[in-house]
Motif scaffolding. Sequence first.
Motif, mmCIF file in Angstrom:
data_model
loop_
_atom_site.group_PDB
_atom_site.id
_atom_site.type_symbol
_atom_site.label_atom_id
_atom_site.label_comp_id
_atom_site.label_asym_id
_atom_site.label_seq_id
_atom_site.Cartn_x
_atom_site.Cartn_y
_atom_site.Cartn_z
ATOM 1 N N LYS A 4 0.915 -0.727 -0.413
ATOM 2 C CA LYS A 4 0.323 0.070 -0.436
ATOM 3 C C LYS A 4 0.893 1.049 0.182
ATOM 4 C CE LYS A 4 -4.165 -1.828 2.076
ATOM 5 N NZ LYS A 4 -5.113 -1.700 3.721
ATOM 6 N N ILE A 5 2.204 1.556 1.098
ATOM 7 C CA ILE A 5 2.961 2.251 0.638
ATOM 8 C C ILE A 5 3.115 2.028 -0.689
ATOM 9 C CG2 ILE A 5 4.760 2.825 2.007
ATOM 10 C CD1 ILE A 5 4.696 1.859 4.772
ATOM 11 N N LEU A 6 4.095 1.815 -1.373
ATOM 12 C CA LEU A 6 4.119 1.648 -2.283
ATOM 13 C C LEU A 6 3.941 2.143 -3.661
ATOM 14 C CD1 LEU A 6 6.627 -1.797 -2.796
ATOM 15 C CD2 LEU A 6 7.601 0.756 -2.479
ATOM 16 N N HIS A 7 2.829 1.640 -3.469
ATOM 17 C CA HIS A 7 1.591 2.329 -4.873
ATOM 18 C C HIS A 7 0.822 3.419 -3.564
ATOM 19 C CE1 HIS A 7 -2.380 1.786 -6.788
ATOM 20 N NE2 HIS A 7 -2.858 2.597 -5.485
ATOM 21 N N PHE A 8 1.012 3.980 -2.579
ATOM 22 C CA PHE A 8 0.593 5.451 -2.466
ATOM 23 C C PHE A 8 1.581 6.440 -3.554
ATOM 24 C CE2 PHE A 8 -0.632 9.624 -0.178
ATOM 25 C CZ PHE A 8 0.400 9.772 0.629
ATOM 26 N N LEU A 9 2.744 5.927 -2.869
ATOM 27 C CA LEU A 9 3.915 6.462 -3.290
ATOM 28 C C LEU A 9 4.240 7.044 -5.268
ATOM 29 C CD1 LEU A 9 7.093 5.410 -1.034
ATOM 30 C CD2 LEU A 9 5.943 7.065 -0.641
ATOM 31 N N ASN A 12 1.354 9.053 -6.130
ATOM 32 C CA ASN A 12 1.191 10.389 -6.033
ATOM 33 C C ASN A 12 2.775 11.024 -5.180
ATOM 34 O OD1 ASN A 12 -1.086 10.989 -4.285
ATOM 35 N ND2 ASN A 12 -0.925 8.929 -3.688
ATOM 36 N N ASN A 13 3.861 10.276 -6.549
ATOM 37 C CA ASN A 13 5.325 10.693 -6.416
ATOM 38 C C ASN A 13 5.920 12.219 -7.114
ATOM 39 O OD1 ASN A 13 4.175 10.399 -9.307
ATOM 40 N ND2 ASN A 13 6.206 9.365 -9.872
ATOM 41 N N ARG A 14 4.509 12.533 -8.050
ATOM 42 C CA ARG A 14 4.623 13.712 -8.170
ATOM 43 C C ARG A 14 4.288 14.553 -7.609
ATOM 44 N NH1 ARG A 14 2.036 16.717 -13.724
ATOM 45 N NH2 ARG A 14 3.139 18.778 -14.037
ATOM 46 N N ARG A 15 2.665 14.698 -6.438
ATOM 47 C CA ARG A 15 3.305 15.360 -6.025
ATOM 48 C C ARG A 15 3.877 15.683 -4.649
ATOM 49 N NH1 ARG A 15 -3.403 13.454 -5.005
ATOM 50 N NH2 ARG A 15 -4.241 15.103 -6.679
ATOM 51 N N LEU A 16 4.268 14.582 -4.484
ATOM 52 C CA LEU A 16 5.456 14.453 -3.264
ATOM 53 C C LEU A 16 6.569 15.066 -3.413
ATOM 54 C CD1 LEU A 16 4.760 10.706 -1.199
ATOM 55 C CD2 LEU A 16 4.077 12.769 -0.918
ATOM 56 N N ILE A 17 7.315 15.080 -4.629
ATOM 57 C CA ILE A 17 8.345 15.646 -4.675
ATOM 58 C C ILE A 17 7.873 16.634 -5.521
ATOM 59 C CG2 ILE A 17 9.792 15.726 -7.229
ATOM 60 C CD1 ILE A 17 9.738 13.232 -7.699
ATOM 61 N N LEU A 18 7.076 17.774 -5.880
ATOM 62 C CA LEU A 18 6.966 18.734 -5.192
ATOM 63 C C LEU A 18 6.394 19.610 -4.064
ATOM 64 C CD1 LEU A 18 4.377 19.658 -8.062
ATOM 65 C CD2 LEU A 18 6.880 19.942 -8.580
ATOM 66 N N LEU A 19 6.334 18.530 -2.776
ATOM 67 C CA LEU A 19 5.923 19.510 -2.052
ATOM 68 C C LEU A 19 7.397 18.963 -1.134
ATOM 69 C CD1 LEU A 19 2.922 17.847 -0.919
ATOM 70 C CD2 LEU A 19 3.419 20.319 -1.264
#
Length: 361
Positions: A4-9, A12-19
């Motif tokens: 689930k964590i891998l799926h979430f990452l 949402n990888n683009r959002r997380l990178i920008l943040l």
Amino acid sequence: MFKKILHFLSVNNRRLILLALFSLLIYSSFFFLSYVVNPGQATQNFTSKVGFPFNILVFIIESVATYYILIFEVILPAMHKERRFSKVVLIAVPLFLAKFILNYGWFLVERTYLERTTPASSTNELSESSISWLLIITYLLDLVISFSAALLVEWVHKGRERIILEKQKTEAELNALKHQINPHFLFNSLSFIYGKVIKLDKDTADSVLMLANIMRYALSKNDSVDGMVNIMDELEHMKNVIEINQRRHNNDLNISYEEQIDDQSISILPLVLITLVENAFKHGDLHDPAHPLFIKVTTGVNELSFDIRNKKGKGIKELSNGVGLQNITQQLSLTYGNRCTFLAEEKGIHFNVSLKIIYSL
């Protein structure tokens, strides 16, 4: 859980990178301002016992988690009314309580470390009440930043939706206009053929073949991506329409046709010229030799001009199926925008239509 964590990452990888990049920018700004004011104190506060890289990593992880939850789990769902206010509060309040406990606990650990390793005279310690207020102000700043970011995300999302909806609307309107305009000359021609069959005229076979070609052109699926047809195809079938109408009136119509095709690669919306010609046949008086139907087509490099003039007959000056010249105007405007000029006007006993398309500005 790990999946689930891998799926979430991955989702949402683009959002997380920008943040993460935004958090790094904030941390760098704080460090720079602190260093300008007091280099020694800034170095001490930002490095502490665990080192500068670890502090940056902890700050980025905490900030990314905070901003993600506030933007995508609290503010945006509240704006879209996807979550009730009570549920939003149940997410936000525990978040800030957890942040306060972690930040305040880290402050106490840092203060204990500095008391053991640094002489009392060289430290500028904040009181516990001061750090509490500082944390509260920081959390308020987090809320302001998150709300601003949520508004930006919403604006970008609405902009994309608006572009998609406008494109879909344009395509739907074009399709609707085509289906409104296409059938009008077919019904007129079918009536003519019916009359010819009844009279057993010898030209019937040729007329049927000609009409079949026009119908095939009007109803066939256009393979072009932009929905255009070559000008030579449009002119070929426009001449067929002229010929069929001449046969309907025993070649008694007065028609002056001119064309100068310098660029045969020009494309155009299908049936536009044919519709304008058919409109002249339906509503014009073409039996006066002094005032023939005048048609002129010219093409040049990236340019097409079409002019048609007829003596006004009796009846309303509109297209054969009743949708009016406004429909043609709208279709051209949706396709060509300001690269097209279309003018329909009455001048004395004549009705004039002028069309000009520029294919590159």
